[in-house]
Design a protein around this motif. Structure first.
Motif, PDB file in Angstrom:
ATOM      1  N   ALA A  54       0.808  -1.215   0.000  1.00 26.87           N
ATOM      2  CA  ALA A  54       0.000   0.000   0.000  1.00 26.87           C
ATOM      3  C   ALA A  54       0.845   1.270   0.000  1.00 26.87           C
ATOM      4  O   ALA A  54       1.940   1.310   0.542  1.00 26.87           O
ATOM      5  N   ILE A  55       0.251   2.331  -0.583  1.00 27.63           N
ATOM      6  CA  ILE A  55       0.810   3.671  -0.508  1.00 27.63           C
ATOM      7  C   ILE A  55      -0.260   4.591   0.065  1.00 27.63           C
ATOM      8  O   ILE A  55      -1.406   4.593  -0.392  1.00 27.63           O
ATOM      9  N   THR A  56       0.126   5.376   1.085  1.00 28.71           N
ATOM     10  CA  THR A  56      -0.732   6.443   1.579  1.00 28.71           C
ATOM     11  C   THR A  56      -0.047   7.760   1.271  1.00 28.71           C
ATOM     12  O   THR A  56       1.037   8.057   1.796  1.00 28.71           O
ATOM     13  N   PHE A  57      -0.663   8.542   0.399  1.00 28.48           N
ATOM     14  CA  PHE A  57      -0.051   9.802  -0.003  1.00 28.48           C
ATOM     15  C   PHE A  57      -0.319  10.881   1.044  1.00 28.48           C
ATOM     16  O   PHE A  57      -1.431  10.988   1.571  1.00 28.48           O
ATOM     17  N   PRO A  58       0.701  11.723   1.330  1.00 25.29           N
ATOM     18  CA  PRO A  58       0.524  12.764   2.352  1.00 25.29           C
ATOM     19  C   PRO A  58      -0.462  13.834   1.906  1.00 25.29           C
ATOM     20  O   PRO A  58      -0.651  14.059   0.702  1.00 25.29           O
ATOM     21  N   SER A  59      -1.065  14.510   2.860  1.00 27.43           N
ATOM     22  CA  SER A  59      -2.064  15.531   2.546  1.00 27.43           C
ATOM     23  C   SER A  59      -1.472  16.711   1.787  1.00 27.43           C
ATOM     24  O   SER A  59      -2.191  17.421   1.073  1.00 27.43           O
ATOM     25  N   SER A  60      -0.176  16.933   1.895  1.00 32.82           N
ATOM     26  CA  SER A  60       0.479  18.058   1.226  1.00 32.82           C
ATOM     27  C   SER A  60       0.611  17.877  -0.287  1.00 32.82           C
ATOM     28  O   SER A  60       0.806  18.852  -1.020  1.00 32.82           O
ATOM     29  N   LEU A  61       0.498  16.641  -0.763  1.00 29.87           N
ATOM     30  CA  LEU A  61       0.729  16.347  -2.189  1.00 29.87           C
ATOM     31  C   LEU A  61      -0.350  16.995  -3.053  1.00 29.87           C
ATOM     32  O   LEU A  61      -1.545  16.834  -2.807  1.00 29.87           O
ATOM     33  N   THR A  62       0.087  17.718  -4.098  1.00 27.93           N
ATOM     34  CA  THR A  62      -0.861  18.376  -5.001  1.00 27.93           C
ATOM     35  C   THR A  62      -0.928  17.747  -6.389  1.00 27.93           C
ATOM     36  O   THR A  62      -1.952  17.868  -7.066  1.00 27.93           O
ATOM     37  N   SER A  63       0.159  17.076  -6.825  1.00 27.46           N
ATOM     38  CA  SER A  63       0.130  16.494  -8.177  1.00 27.46           C
ATOM     39  C   SER A  63       0.923  15.197  -8.253  1.00 27.46           C
ATOM     40  O   SER A  63       1.979  15.056  -7.625  1.00 27.46           O
ATOM     41  N   ILE A  64       0.383  14.266  -9.037  1.00 27.76           N
ATOM     42  CA  ILE A  64       1.048  13.004  -9.361  1.00 27.76           C
ATOM     43  C   ILE A  64       1.290  13.023 -10.863  1.00 27.76           C
ATOM     44  O   ILE A  64       0.344  13.119 -11.644  1.00 27.76           O
ATOM     45  N   GLY A  65       2.539  12.955 -11.285  1.00 26.90           N
ATOM     46  CA  GLY A  65       2.900  13.150 -12.686  1.00 26.90           C
ATOM     47  C   GLY A  65       2.519  12.007 -13.604  1.00 26.90           C
ATOM     48  O   GLY A  65       2.153  10.909 -13.164  1.00 26.90           O
ATOM     49  N   ASP A  66       2.638  12.265 -14.896  1.00 23.98           N
ATOM     50  CA  ASP A  66       2.341  11.260 -15.917  1.00 23.98           C
ATOM     51  C   ASP A  66       3.186  10.005 -15.686  1.00 23.98           C
ATOM     52  O   ASP A  66       4.403  10.092 -15.466  1.00 23.98           O
ATOM     53  N   GLU A  67       2.536   8.862 -15.729  1.00 23.46           N
ATOM     54  CA  GLU A  67       3.192   7.552 -15.643  1.00 23.46           C
ATOM     55  C   GLU A  67       3.995   7.363 -14.349  1.00 23.46           C
ATOM     56  O   GLU A  67       4.888   6.521 -14.278  1.00 23.46           O
ATOM     57  N   ALA A  68       3.674   8.122 -13.324  1.00 23.86           N
ATOM     58  CA  ALA A  68       4.466   8.094 -12.089  1.00 23.86           C
ATOM     59  C   ALA A  68       4.552   6.703 -11.476  1.00 23.86           C
ATOM     60  O   ALA A  68       5.597   6.291 -10.977  1.00 23.86           O
ATOM     61  N   PHE A  69       3.438   5.954 -11.515  1.00 25.56           N
ATOM     62  CA  PHE A  69       3.413   4.605 -10.941  1.00 25.56           C
ATOM     63  C   PHE A  69       2.943   3.582 -11.975  1.00 25.56           C
ATOM     64  O   PHE A  69       2.354   2.561 -11.622  1.00 25.56           O
ATOM     65  N   ARG A  70       3.206   3.861 -13.208  1.00 22.58           N
ATOM     66  CA  ARG A  70       2.787   2.938 -14.264  1.00 22.58           C
ATOM     67  C   ARG A  70       3.536   1.605 -14.136  1.00 22.58           C
ATOM     68  O   ARG A  70       4.740   1.574 -13.851  1.00 22.58           O
ATOM     69  N   GLN A  71       2.797   0.531 -14.347  1.00 23.77           N
ATOM     70  CA  GLN A  71       3.360  -0.818 -14.348  1.00 23.77           C
ATOM     71  C   GLN A  71       4.141  -1.135 -13.072  1.00 23.77           C
ATOM     72  O   GLN A  71       5.274  -1.611 -13.122  1.00 23.77           O
ATOM     73  N   CYS A  72       3.510  -0.840 -11.939  1.00 19.53           N
ATOM     74  CA  CYS A  72       4.069  -1.255 -10.647  1.00 19.53           C
ATOM     75  C   CYS A  72       3.352  -2.537 -10.251  1.00 19.53           C
ATOM     76  O   CYS A  72       2.236  -2.496  -9.703  1.00 19.53           O
ATOM     77  N   PRO A  73       3.940  -3.688 -10.516  1.00  9.50           N
ATOM     78  CA  PRO A  73       3.230  -4.960 -10.376  1.00  9.50           C
ATOM     79  C   PRO A  73       2.936  -5.376  -8.942  1.00  9.50           C
ATOM     80  O   PRO A  73       2.136  -6.284  -8.726  1.00  9.50           O
ATOM     81  N   GLY A  74       3.556  -4.723  -7.966  1.00  7.53           N
ATOM     82  CA  GLY A  74       3.303  -5.099  -6.577  1.00  7.53           C
ATOM     83  C   GLY A  74       2.421  -4.135  -5.821  1.00  7.53           C
ATOM     84  O   GLY A  74       2.065  -4.372  -4.653  1.00  7.53           O
ATOM     85  N   LEU A  75       2.042  -3.020  -6.464  1.00 10.45           N
ATOM     86  CA  LEU A  75       1.241  -2.000  -5.797  1.00 10.45           C
ATOM     87  C   LEU A  75      -0.206  -2.469  -5.659  1.00 10.45           C
ATOM     88  O   LEU A  75      -0.874  -2.739  -6.660  1.00 10.45           O
ATOM     89  N   THR A  76      -0.700  -2.555  -4.424  1.00 16.19           N
ATOM     90  CA  THR A  76      -2.024  -3.140  -4.202  1.00 16.19           C
ATOM     91  C   THR A  76      -3.077  -2.141  -3.725  1.00 16.19           C
ATOM     92  O   THR A  76      -4.261  -2.316  -4.023  1.00 16.19           O
ATOM     93  N   ASP A  77      -2.673  -1.128  -2.979  1.00 16.86           N
ATOM     94  CA  ASP A  77      -3.654  -0.187  -2.420  1.00 16.86           C
ATOM     95  C   ASP A  77      -3.119   1.235  -2.481  1.00 16.86           C
ATOM     96  O   ASP A  77      -1.941   1.482  -2.227  1.00 16.86           O
ATOM     97  N   VAL A  78      -4.032   2.171  -2.793  1.00 16.05           N
ATOM     98  CA  VAL A  78      -3.700   3.587  -2.838  1.00 16.05           C
ATOM     99  C   VAL A  78      -4.715   4.347  -1.998  1.00 16.05           C
ATOM    100  O   VAL A  78      -5.929   4.167  -2.161  1.00 16.05           O
ATOM    101  N   SER A  79      -4.227   5.186  -1.086  1.00 15.23           N
ATOM    102  CA  SER A  79      -5.123   6.003  -0.274  1.00 15.23           C
ATOM    103  C   SER A  79      -4.499   7.375  -0.054  1.00 15.23           C
ATOM    104  O   SER A  79      -3.328   7.612  -0.369  1.00 15.23           O
ATOM    105  N   PHE A  80      -5.304   8.279   0.505  1.00 13.81           N
ATOM    106  CA  PHE A  80      -4.878   9.656   0.691  1.00 13.81           C
ATOM    107  C   PHE A  80      -5.173  10.084   2.119  1.00 13.81           C
ATOM    108  O   PHE A  80      -6.250   9.781   2.654  1.00 13.81           O
TER     109      PHE A  80
END
Length: 299
Positions: A54-80
């Motif tokens: 899992a990834i929990t993005f911090p509240s300060s984050l304003t932008s996630i760029g193009d293809e930033a996490f493309r083809q991450c085969p182990g990434l299972t959960d995304v939250s904010f």
């Protein structure tokens, strides 16, 4: 890259640049939730990296760029984190990653760009926080993802790209919030889904070129039951309907009513009939169609 295992980035970090961890296949963990000043993640920053779980993005984050996490085969959960300031998710940002279950997008989010979650086969549902400011969902954004069941589109949305939910075979129901600001819709948005129910304000029905009733073709998907959102109430046969708005559907006790409101008549009752100037009869697999006409005893 020779990076492997976990990496701890400094809490003072405000930006992760383009391609910093590109193809770091042995990198499996980053302390995102501790980066309380992080504002941006650059293009292809973690493309094809080995980040797992899992990834929990911090509240300060304003932008996630193009293809930033493309083809991450182990990434299972995304939250904010709560009170997220995220406004933009870039093109193909999570394309072909293995995100599963649900993503709840923060209210601050305004743009989900083209292909952002394209072919995220295990992503089962998405939702939007109350007070969503979302304005744009690009083309192919959830195309061929695992989305299933129903989705509610926030009122703030004004543009939906082509092929948005194309081949989301488990999707069955779409509801647009009251007060929808939608102005632009692309082509073939719901093609090759299992969409059977579509509920939206009249302005949205006009954009999709559909009318209230069954057997409508919505965004490339045929045989969809269409209703006006906000016009659905529970009822029983013979129940009077007073001052209902124009158009909509009424459900209850194994019956469904598709009705139109004559503005000169304020009181209605459900009747069993196949033709009437105030409604249209229809049949479905589970329910028999009913109609509404003025209640002569209560005009």
């Amino acid at each position: 890259s020779g990076l492997s295992g976990s990496i701890t980035l400094p809490a003072s970090l405000t930006s992760i640049g383009d391609k910093v961890f590109f193809s770091c296949s042995s990198l499996n963990s980053v302390n995102f939730n501790e980066l309380i000043l992080l504002e941006s993640i650059g293009k292809q920053a973690f493309y094809n990296s080995g980040i797992i779980n899992a990834i929990t993005f911090p509240s300060s984050l304003t932008s996630i760029g193009d293809e930033a996490f493309r083809q991450c085969p182990g990434l299972t959960d995304v939250s904010f984190q709560q009170n997220s300031q995220l406004t933009t998710i870039g093109s193909r940002a999570f394309q072909q990653s293995t995100i599963r279950n649900t993503i709840t997008f923060p209210a601050s989010l305004k743009i989900i760009s083209d292909d952002a979650f394209y072919r995220c086969y295990k992503l089962s549902s998405v939702s939007f926080e109350n007070g969503s400011q979302l304005e744009t969902i690009g083309s192919n954004t959830f195309r061929e993802s695992g989305l299933s069941g129903s989705i509610t589109i926030p009122a703030s949305l004004n543009s939906m790209g082509s092929f948005l939910f194309y081949k989301c075979s488990g999707m069955t129901s779409v509801n647009f919030e009251q007060g929808s600001q939608l102005m632009t819709v692309g082509s073939r948005i719901f093609e090759n889904t299992s969409l059977s129910s579509f509920s939206a304000p009249e302005s949205v029905l006009l954009l999709f070129g559909v009318e209230v009733g069954e057997s409508q073709t919505v965004g490339g998907k045929a045989n969809v039951f269409v209703s006006v959102s906000g016009n659905t109430i529970q009822m029983t046969t013979g129940m009077n309907l007073i001052g209902m708005p124009f158009g909509g559907s009424i459900k209850g006790d194994n019956i469904t009513v598709v009705y139109k409101h004559d503005p000169d008549k304020l009181t209605y009752q459900v009747i069993e009939k196949t033709n009437d100037e105030f409604g249209d009869h229809y049949e479905s697999q589970e329910n028999k169609g009913y109609l509404v006409k003025p209640n002569d005893n209560n005009r």
